[in-house]
Design an enzyme around this catalytic site. Structure first.
Site, PDB file in Angstrom:
ATOM      1  N   LYS A  68       0.715  -1.158  -0.038  1.00 47.81           N
ATOM      2  CA  LYS A  68      -0.119  -0.029  -0.049  1.00 47.81           C
ATOM      3  C   LYS A  68       0.886   1.213   0.022  1.00 47.81           C
ATOM      4  CE  LYS A  68      -1.537   1.371   3.954  1.00 47.81           C
ATOM      5  NZ  LYS A  68      -1.551   3.028   4.355  1.00 47.81           N
ATOM      6  N   ASN A  69       2.063   1.272   0.740  1.00 52.11           N
ATOM      7  CA  ASN A  69       2.558   2.505   0.870  1.00 52.11           C
ATOM      8  C   ASN A  69       3.569   2.651  -0.045  1.00 52.11           C
ATOM      9  OD1 ASN A  69       1.170   3.077   3.096  1.00 52.11           O
ATOM     10  ND2 ASN A  69       2.761   2.507   4.782  1.00 52.11           N
TER      11      ASN A  69
ATOM     12  N   ARG B 141       0.549  15.228  12.692  1.00 61.50           N
ATOM     13  CA  ARG B 141       1.208  14.644  11.527  1.00 61.50           C
ATOM     14  C   ARG B 141       1.814  15.970  10.895  1.00 61.50           C
ATOM     15  NH1 ARG B 141      -0.667   9.549  10.181  1.00 61.50           N
ATOM     16  NH2 ARG B 141       1.132   9.285   8.761  1.00 61.50           N
ATOM     17  N   PRO B 142       2.870  16.348  11.432  1.00 62.53           N
ATOM     18  CA  PRO B 142       3.491  17.705  11.021  1.00 62.53           C
ATOM     19  C   PRO B 142       4.037  17.526   9.287  1.00 62.53           C
ATOM     20  CG  PRO B 142       5.018  16.737  12.367  1.00 62.53           C
ATOM     21  CD  PRO B 142       3.804  15.965  12.380  1.00 62.53           C
TER      22      PRO B 142
ATOM     23  N   CYS C 281      -4.047  12.925  13.389  1.00 60.56           N
ATOM     24  CA  CYS C 281      -4.849  11.645  13.558  1.00 60.56           C
ATOM     25  C   CYS C 281      -4.624  10.729  14.598  1.00 60.56           C
ATOM     26  CB  CYS C 281      -4.797  10.550  12.282  1.00 60.56           C
ATOM     27  SG  CYS C 281      -2.906  10.050  12.328  1.00 60.56           S
TER      28      CYS C 281
ATOM     29  N   ARG D 283      -3.944  10.742   5.401  1.00 61.25           N
ATOM     30  CA  ARG D 283      -2.807  11.755   5.427  1.00 61.25           C
ATOM     31  C   ARG D 283      -1.765  11.472   4.413  1.00 61.25           C
ATOM     32  NH1 ARG D 283      -6.314  11.191   9.281  1.00 61.25           N
ATOM     33  NH2 ARG D 283      -6.815  13.252  10.126  1.00 61.25           N
TER      34      ARG D 283
ATOM     35  N   ASP E  63       6.575  20.155   8.263  1.00 64.06           N
ATOM     36  CA  ASP E  63       7.410  20.994   8.045  1.00 64.06           C
ATOM     37  C   ASP E  63       8.505  20.691   7.236  1.00 64.06           C
ATOM     38  OD1 ASP E  63       7.734  19.203  10.594  1.00 64.06           O
ATOM     39  OD2 ASP E  63       9.664  20.005  10.711  1.00 64.06           O
ATOM     40  N   LEU E  64       8.994  19.261   7.347  1.00 63.99           N
ATOM     41  CA  LEU E  64       9.874  18.852   6.227  1.00 63.99           C
ATOM     42  C   LEU E  64       9.469  18.828   4.937  1.00 63.99           C
ATOM     43  CD1 LEU E  64      11.196  15.898   8.671  1.00 63.99           C
ATOM     44  CD2 LEU E  64      12.362  18.009   8.404  1.00 63.99           C
TER      45      LEU E  64
ATOM     46  N   VAL F  85       9.217   6.740  16.836  1.00 65.07           N
ATOM     47  CA  VAL F  85       8.518   7.239  15.427  1.00 65.07           C
ATOM     48  C   VAL F  85       7.387   8.233  15.754  1.00 65.07           C
ATOM     49  CG1 VAL F  85       7.790   6.912  13.044  1.00 65.07           C
ATOM     50  CG2 VAL F  85       9.740   5.494  14.001  1.00 65.07           C
TER      51      VAL F  85
ATOM     52  N   ARG G 208      -8.597  -0.419   5.463  1.00 65.68           N
ATOM     53  CA  ARG G 208      -7.522   0.609   4.704  1.00 65.68           C
ATOM     54  C   ARG G 208      -6.152   0.007   4.194  1.00 65.68           C
ATOM     55  NH1 ARG G 208      -6.369   5.514   7.935  1.00 65.68           N
ATOM     56  NH2 ARG G 208      -5.148   5.880   5.990  1.00 65.68           N
TER      57      ARG G 208
ATOM     58  N   ASP H 226       4.688   0.403  12.083  1.00 67.01           N
ATOM     59  CA  ASP H 226       3.568  -0.183  11.515  1.00 67.01           C
ATOM     60  C   ASP H 226       3.630  -1.532  11.997  1.00 67.01           C
ATOM     61  OD1 ASP H 226       3.530   1.551   8.310  1.00 67.01           O
ATOM     62  OD2 ASP H 226       3.095   2.251  10.642  1.00 67.01           O
TER      63      ASP H 226
END
Ligand code: EPZ
Length: 427
Positions: free
Chosen positions: A22-23, A121-122, A116, A92, A124-125, A336, A406, A314
């Site tokens: 999925k990812n 879930r920033p 979430c 996200r 900035d990067l 993480v 999902r 995960d």
């Protein structure tokens, strides 16, 4: 909404094939925005998240169709640069359309993902990377607005307070592919799914080197063309089935897996006392197998989650379920997503003895979990509850199983084929 009913004390035996990652599919689908030509992506899992990304691509002016496990993406001609809140807030991961939209259309308006259940879930990067390539960024009204006359290659350090970022690396890699000149990304994420993305982009004509290492070098090109690609197996699904085999002491052969992507989880299961048998070569897909055997008394082990190749966040909740029924004390630390512990409360409702201490969980293994009505909340926490239900005494009911859908393709069917007694009922 459906709920999943699970008969406990399952004895599982047989073979299960791992679906596509999925990812990998999500950023690869985003990358199709970088060309107007047709892209065909094979071995795509049929999941809620895949459908959400397909909907998002359609809203951005693409035709995208899933047929069995192949997604074909073509252009409708007109394009739209706005990724709206409704879709981004449900998943996200869709924030990774920012880089491709900016690179292809020189502008993008993408909803901020919002927080979430696994934590804030920033982004900035992601924004640091876009600015480094020359974009003007404005954040207002819950949206990121990015504009650039042209993107220019740069040297970008992308490490954050939690180390590397998977989708920030994806966003910058995709934007840099069409930037003028060379981009170097330091402290890039090394996940296999990003190697998949880089290989897909290179098949489209990009010039990316160093994928899988913390240093990426990208030579920008003028344009990218369509291609076809076969996605790697899902290492998180494979790891979930390995833990399933361990916790049920089942005899399960996991097929079509790249076990070299599972080194951290294999290492921890071996440390606990399980014996893992695998066929070579490690990175083959069709027919590569992995099996787990029990050879001695199983003992508790401590785990700390880290960016790849560290222990994957995960698989943290699934491994916690295994430790919850392993006599002795173990500690799991989340480096993480330090708040990713929503599953503790539900597991304790099933008789587990787990105490949260900041970014760590202290687990005192119990002999037996007991069935209870529980609620799924986060994709991977839901998988942990399925594992718990399969070993608990009695019949467990898991509500809100859309979370599971999902990220796990046909999970109830795969479990039934292994001998589990699971079925759906209307809530
Ligand atoms: C990806 O999310 C995965 N999602 C997640 O899987 C996975 O848990 C995560 O990587 C970590 O491996 C997809 O690939 C679609 P990150 P991502 O940016 O990229 C912080 C699942 O279950 N951070 O690598 O959003 C962040 O808060 C999902 O399939 C910043 O500080 O995760 C976190 O603490 C859940 N600033 C850490 O980095 C940023 O700009 C790692 O997050 C971005 C992230």
């Amino acid at each position: 909404m459906d709920k999943l009913i699970i008969e406990g004390k399952a004895r599982l035996k047989g073979e299960v094939s791992v679906s596509g990652a999925k990812n990998s599919v999500l950023p690869i689908l985003a990358a199709t925005l970088l060309t107007d030509e047709e892209c065909r992506i094979e071995n795509c899992p049929n999941l809620r998240d895949t459908h959400t990304m397909i909907k998002l691509l359609r809203s951005l002016g693409k035709n995208a169709e899933l047929n069995k496990n192949t997604i074909t993406v073509t252009s409708k001609g007109k394009t739209n640069y706005i990724a709206d809140y409704k879709l981004v807030s449900t998943m996200r991961g869709s924030f990774c359309v920012l880089g491709p939209l900016l690179a292809k259309l020189k502008m993008a308006r993408v909803s901020l993902p919002g927080g979430c259940i696994i934590g804030v879930r920033p982004v900035d990067l992601h924004l640091k990377g876009m600015r480094a390539l020359g974009a003007k960024i404005n954040v207002q009204g819950g949206y990121v607005e990015a504009k650039a006359n042209s993107l220019k290659g740069n040297h970008i350090y992308l490490g954050g307070i939690f180390g590397s970022s998977v989708l920030a690396t994806a966003n910058v890699m995709m934007a840099a592919s069409l930037a003028k000149g060379k981009t170097t990304i330091e402290s890039a994420a090394c996940e296999p799914e990003l190697v998949d993305l880089a290989n897909f982009l290179n098949k489209m004509g990009a010039k990316i080197k160093g994928q899988g290492s913390p240093k990426l070098e990208i030579e920008g090109v003028k344009e990218l063309h369509g291609t076809e690609y076969n996605v790697i197996p899902d290492r998180i699904e494979a790891g979930t089935f390995l833990i399933l085999s361990a916790i049920t002491r089942g005899d399960i052969t996991i097929k079509d897996v790249c076990w070299e992507h599972l080194s951290a989880i294999i290492d921890k299961l071996e440390e606990a006392g399980f014996v893992i048998e695998k066929t070579d070569p490690p990175d083959c897909r069709a027919g590569c197998k992995i099996q787990l055997r029990v050879k001695r008394k199983i003992n508790p082990v401590n785990v700390t989650t880290l960016p790849y190749p560290g222990f994957p966040t995960d698989l943290q909740s699934q491994f916690m379920t295994l430790m919850a029924v392993t006599p002795g004390v173990s500690v799991i630390t989340e480096k993480v997503f330090p708040d990713r512990f929503i599953h503790i409360a539900e597991l304790n409702r099933m008789g587990a003895k787990i105490m949260r201490e900041g970014a760590s969980a202290i687990i005192e293994g119990v002999k037996q979990l007991s069935a209870a009505p529980v609620m799924a909340s986060d994709l991977r926490a839901s998988a942990a509850l399925v594992l718990a239900g399969l070993v608990a005494k009695g019949r467990t009911e898991i509500s809100r199983i859309y979370h599971l859908e999902r990220g796990y393709e046909n999970l109830d069917e795969k479990l039934t084929n292994l001998g589990a007694r699971v079925w759906r009922e209307k809530e």
